[in-house]
Write a protein that holds these residues in place. Structure first.
Motif, PDB file in Angstrom:
ATOM      1  N   GLY A  99     -18.153  -0.144   8.453  1.00 63.17           N
ATOM      2  CA  GLY A  99     -17.004  -0.733   9.090  1.00 63.17           C
ATOM      3  C   GLY A  99     -16.946  -1.189  10.570  1.00 63.17           C
ATOM      4  O   GLY A  99     -16.476  -1.925  11.038  1.00 63.17           O
ATOM      5  N   SER A 100     -17.078   0.048  11.263  1.00 59.95           N
ATOM      6  CA  SER A 100     -17.229  -0.168  12.681  1.00 59.95           C
ATOM      7  C   SER A 100     -18.024  -1.173  13.095  1.00 59.95           C
ATOM      8  O   SER A 100     -17.982  -2.153  13.966  1.00 59.95           O
ATOM      9  CB  SER A 100     -17.585   1.099  13.480  1.00 59.95           C
ATOM     10  OG  SER A 100     -16.799   2.048  12.939  1.00 59.95           O
ATOM     11  N   TYR A 132      -6.028   1.581  12.944  1.00 63.96           N
ATOM     12  CA  TYR A 132      -7.565   2.127  13.134  1.00 63.96           C
ATOM     13  C   TYR A 132      -8.661   1.203  12.953  1.00 63.96           C
ATOM     14  O   TYR A 132      -8.514   0.477  11.727  1.00 63.96           O
ATOM     15  CB  TYR A 132      -7.899   3.247  12.235  1.00 63.96           C
ATOM     16  CG  TYR A 132      -9.266   4.138  12.493  1.00 63.96           C
ATOM     17  CD1 TYR A 132      -9.626   4.367  13.791  1.00 63.96           C
ATOM     18  CD2 TYR A 132     -10.092   4.497  11.308  1.00 63.96           C
ATOM     19  CE1 TYR A 132     -10.912   4.821  13.938  1.00 63.96           C
ATOM     20  CE2 TYR A 132     -11.345   4.847  11.647  1.00 63.96           C
ATOM     21  CZ  TYR A 132     -11.810   5.113  13.067  1.00 63.96           C
ATOM     22  OH  TYR A 132     -12.955   5.730  13.120  1.00 63.96           O
ATOM     23  N   HIS A 133      -9.585   0.890  13.610  1.00 64.20           N
ATOM     24  CA  HIS A 133     -10.783  -0.180  13.543  1.00 64.20           C
ATOM     25  C   HIS A 133     -12.172   0.182  13.621  1.00 64.20           C
ATOM     26  O   HIS A 133     -12.753  -0.383  13.568  1.00 64.20           O
ATOM     27  CB  HIS A 133     -10.319  -1.508  14.336  1.00 64.20           C
ATOM     28  CG  HIS A 133      -9.101  -1.829  14.129  1.00 64.20           C
ATOM     29  ND1 HIS A 133      -8.557  -2.866  12.820  1.00 64.20           N
ATOM     30  CD2 HIS A 133      -7.924  -2.208  14.775  1.00 64.20           C
ATOM     31  CE1 HIS A 133      -7.637  -3.217  13.052  1.00 64.20           C
ATOM     32  NE2 HIS A 133      -7.096  -2.824  14.270  1.00 64.20           N
ATOM     33  N   GLY A 134     -12.101   1.912  14.013  1.00 67.18           N
ATOM     34  CA  GLY A 134     -13.523   2.136  13.825  1.00 67.18           C
ATOM     35  C   GLY A 134     -13.782   3.066  15.187  1.00 67.18           C
ATOM     36  O   GLY A 134     -13.068   2.930  16.103  1.00 67.18           O
ATOM     37  N   GLU A 206      -4.888  -4.604  10.265  1.00 67.68           N
ATOM     38  CA  GLU A 206      -5.196  -4.069   8.831  1.00 67.68           C
ATOM     39  C   GLU A 206      -3.984  -4.497   7.737  1.00 67.68           C
ATOM     40  O   GLU A 206      -2.758  -4.274   8.274  1.00 67.68           O
ATOM     41  CB  GLU A 206      -5.087  -2.585   8.654  1.00 67.68           C
ATOM     42  CG  GLU A 206      -6.232  -2.203   9.556  1.00 67.68           C
ATOM     43  CD  GLU A 206      -5.788  -0.419   9.719  1.00 67.68           C
ATOM     44  OE1 GLU A 206      -6.162   0.135   8.839  1.00 67.68           O
ATOM     45  OE2 GLU A 206      -5.459  -0.054  10.781  1.00 67.68           O
ATOM     46  N   ASP A 240      -8.505  -6.746   9.134  1.00 68.41           N
ATOM     47  CA  ASP A 240      -9.699  -5.775   8.974  1.00 68.41           C
ATOM     48  C   ASP A 240      -9.247  -5.025   7.563  1.00 68.41           C
ATOM     49  O   ASP A 240      -8.287  -4.182   7.442  1.00 68.41           O
ATOM     50  CB  ASP A 240      -9.482  -4.658  10.116  1.00 68.41           C
ATOM     51  CG  ASP A 240     -10.419  -3.600  10.078  1.00 68.41           C
ATOM     52  OD1 ASP A 240     -11.181  -3.386   8.926  1.00 68.41           O
ATOM     53  OD2 ASP A 240     -10.360  -2.710  10.750  1.00 68.41           O
ATOM     54  N   VAL A 242     -11.360  -3.125   5.981  1.00 65.04           N
ATOM     55  CA  VAL A 242     -12.522  -2.062   5.702  1.00 65.04           C
ATOM     56  C   VAL A 242     -11.899  -1.181   4.842  1.00 65.04           C
ATOM     57  O   VAL A 242     -12.638  -0.648   3.835  1.00 65.04           O
ATOM     58  CB  VAL A 242     -12.937  -1.473   6.988  1.00 65.04           C
ATOM     59  CG1 VAL A 242     -13.736  -0.198   6.816  1.00 65.04           C
ATOM     60  CG2 VAL A 242     -13.616  -2.590   7.937  1.00 65.04           C
ATOM     61  N   MET A 243     -10.643  -0.777   4.968  1.00 70.60           N
ATOM     62  CA  MET A 243     -10.243   0.226   3.885  1.00 70.60           C
ATOM     63  C   MET A 243      -9.669  -0.363   2.955  1.00 70.60           C
ATOM     64  O   MET A 243      -9.702   0.322   1.649  1.00 70.60           O
ATOM     65  CB  MET A 243      -9.171   1.297   4.619  1.00 70.60           C
ATOM     66  CG  MET A 243      -9.277   2.753   4.273  1.00 70.60           C
ATOM     67  SD  MET A 243      -8.303   3.834   5.191  1.00 70.60           S
ATOM     68  CE  MET A 243      -9.249   5.279   5.172  1.00 70.60           C
ATOM     69  N   LYS A 269     -16.413   0.470   3.142  1.00 70.73           N
ATOM     70  CA  LYS A 269     -16.129   1.343   2.510  1.00 70.73           C
ATOM     71  C   LYS A 269     -16.273   1.060   1.024  1.00 70.73           C
ATOM     72  O   LYS A 269     -17.213   1.121   0.354  1.00 70.73           O
ATOM     73  CB  LYS A 269     -14.536   1.795   2.564  1.00 70.73           C
ATOM     74  CG  LYS A 269     -14.475   2.490   4.173  1.00 70.73           C
ATOM     75  CD  LYS A 269     -13.297   2.934   4.351  1.00 70.73           C
ATOM     76  CE  LYS A 269     -13.165   3.444   5.633  1.00 70.73           C
ATOM     77  NZ  LYS A 269     -13.438   4.870   5.829  1.00 70.73           N
TER      78      LYS A 269
END
Ligand code: PLP
Length: 441
Positions: A99-100, A132-134, A206, A240, A242-243, A269
């Motif tokens: 993700g980061s 949170y982005h990493g 996000e 984002d 990612v999650m 993820k």
């Protein structure tokens, strides 16, 4: 014996030796129900036969071919599959290892896009508080969580943070949900004007905030207004996911629920579902073509990006999500989970909010329901819940700083999409006992 592993934090930890469906088993034979997929990772459980077979098959063909010299069959197949289901306008996939890395690539691509289109003065990134982005430096700078940033503040590039669309905490008394969403979105316009529109490169958010706020979806209308503002000022919109992406919220791409398309979207993820480290940055044809027709290539790259084994795993995972109709299952089981949480915690004196979408749920713990006053951070309730849950045989993902990066506690739940009704009952039962144990301490 002392471990030579440089672990995350205070140990010792149990040793995971086997995975079966929604459970992880340790070396002592204890079973843990994976109520959070680790950190919203293990969407297919821990023993998916198709994903395992795809990785084995690829390993027997070729494990690695550097992306500077070759493309690979699994990478091409994964890119095709993702684009077939991607938001409108998204056309290219850049495969990464997490993700980061995906967020770093997105930020750099946004910068290069503006260089290629003759706007070199655009370099500022706007993000949201409580996001949170990493953990790499660029992604950490983008994130808006105070304690994660604090130690590294002198190393972080300039990022500007606006209010989150966090209804439970930010909607004013008497303000409608819609008006709140418009006010929260208009904070972006205010920030763009404050910074000078000609200097702003991108806005990153996000769609459903995960780790730092506990499954917070935006209210209706918020992202549509955000999209308008980005278009009006020539600012790229990076989502984002990612999650929250890859089916977690009941849509393959979470932003489907918000009715918008980003310019760039990041996923990770659930893309590898824990079977391989993989992430991806997806870009619109407009962004890609600016690079292609400009300098010709994106100035970026990692040795392991586009790794064939990871791509084979990712392809098998996305294929499973699509062909097994798992997004529909996420919606149904998400409703079952939310109903079970309501039954158990709906009237609990220390539960202020139950929220989320699909199988991405947050439980916010408070000192006082009426005033929403958070618990004293010194009690470290989130850490206590995590420990008590592990003792119950449950993996969940509690975190602190929900309100402002320092105060507030929430528990994030993100179980595998294959979770059954009985296992949801087990999850909520164990969680309830863990919460009571932690509160009693
Ligand atoms: N972006 C979001 C929204 C995340 O939730 C995370 C991880 O939790 C990341 C980026 C970073 O991903 P990774 O831990 O794979 O580097």
């Amino acid at each position: 014996m002392t471990s030579h592993m440089f672990g995350r934090g205070p140990g010792p930890l149990p040793t995971a030796v086997r995975g079966e469906g929604c459970y992880i088993y340790d070396s002592e034979g204890r079973a843990y129900l994976d109520g959070s997929g680790g950190a919203a990772v293990s969407c297919l459980g821990h023993s998916d036969a198709d994903v395992r077979a795809a990785i084995h098959a690829q390993l027997d063909k070729i494990a690695f071919a550097h992306t500077g010299f070759f493309t690979s069959e699994p990478a091409e197949a994964l890119a095709d599959l993702l684009i077939a289901h991607a938001p409108e306008g998204i056309d290219k996939v850049y495969l990464l290892s997490g993700g980061s890395e995906a967020v770093e690539a997105a930020i750099k691509l946004a910068r290069q896009y503006h260089l290629e289109t003759g706007q070199p003065q655009r370099h500022k990134l706007i993000a949201r508080r409580q996001s949170y982005h990493g953990n790499t430096l660029g992604a950490l700078a983008a994130g808006g969580n105070a304690w994660r940033r604090e130690k590294y503040a002198p190393l972080l590039v300039e990022t500007h943070h606006i209010m989150p669309c966090f209804e439970y905490r930010e909607r004013l008394e008497g303000e409608s949900e819609w008006d709140f969403g418009q006010r929260a979105a208009n904070a972006l316009e205010e920030e763009i004007l404050r910074q000078g529109p000609e200097t702003v490169m991108a806005f990153i958010a996000e769609p459903v905030v995960g780790a730092t706020a506990g499954a917070v979806p935006a209210v209706d209308g918020y992202f549509k207004r955000i999209r308008q503002i980005c278009d009006q000022y020539g600012v790229l919109l990076i989502l984002d996911e990612v999650m929250c992406g890859m089916g977690r919220t009941g849509h393959l791409f979470a932003c489907e629920a918000d009715g918008i398309s980003p310019d760039i979207v990041t996923i990770a993820k659930g893309l590898g579902a824990g079977y391989a480290p993989i992430g991806a940055m997806l870009a619109s044809s407009r962004v890609y073509e600016a690079i292609e027709q400009g300098s010709g290539s994106f100035q970026h790259g990692h040795t392991y990006h586009g790794h064939p084994l990871a791509a084979a795993a990712g392809h098998a995972v996305v294929n499973a999500i699509v062909t097994r109709n798992l997004c529909d299952r996420v919606k149904t089981q998400g409703d079952v989970l939310q109903a079970a949480l309501h039954d158990t915690f709906g009237q609990h004196a220390h539960v202020g909010d139950l929220r989320g979408r699909g199988l991405f749920r947050g439980v916010e713990l408070v000192e006082d329901r009426a005033t929403k006053r958070p618990l004293d951070p010194a009690r470290k309730l989130n850490a206590r819940v995590k420990k008590a849950a592990m003792a119950e045989g449950l993996i969940c993902y509690p975190a602190g700083g929900t309100v402002n990066g320092r105060e507030g506690d929430h528990i994030l739940l993100a179980p595998p999409f294959i979770i059954t009704d009985d296992q949801i009952g087990e999850l909520v039962g164990k969680l309830s006992r863990a919460v009571e144990t932690a509160l009693a301490q």
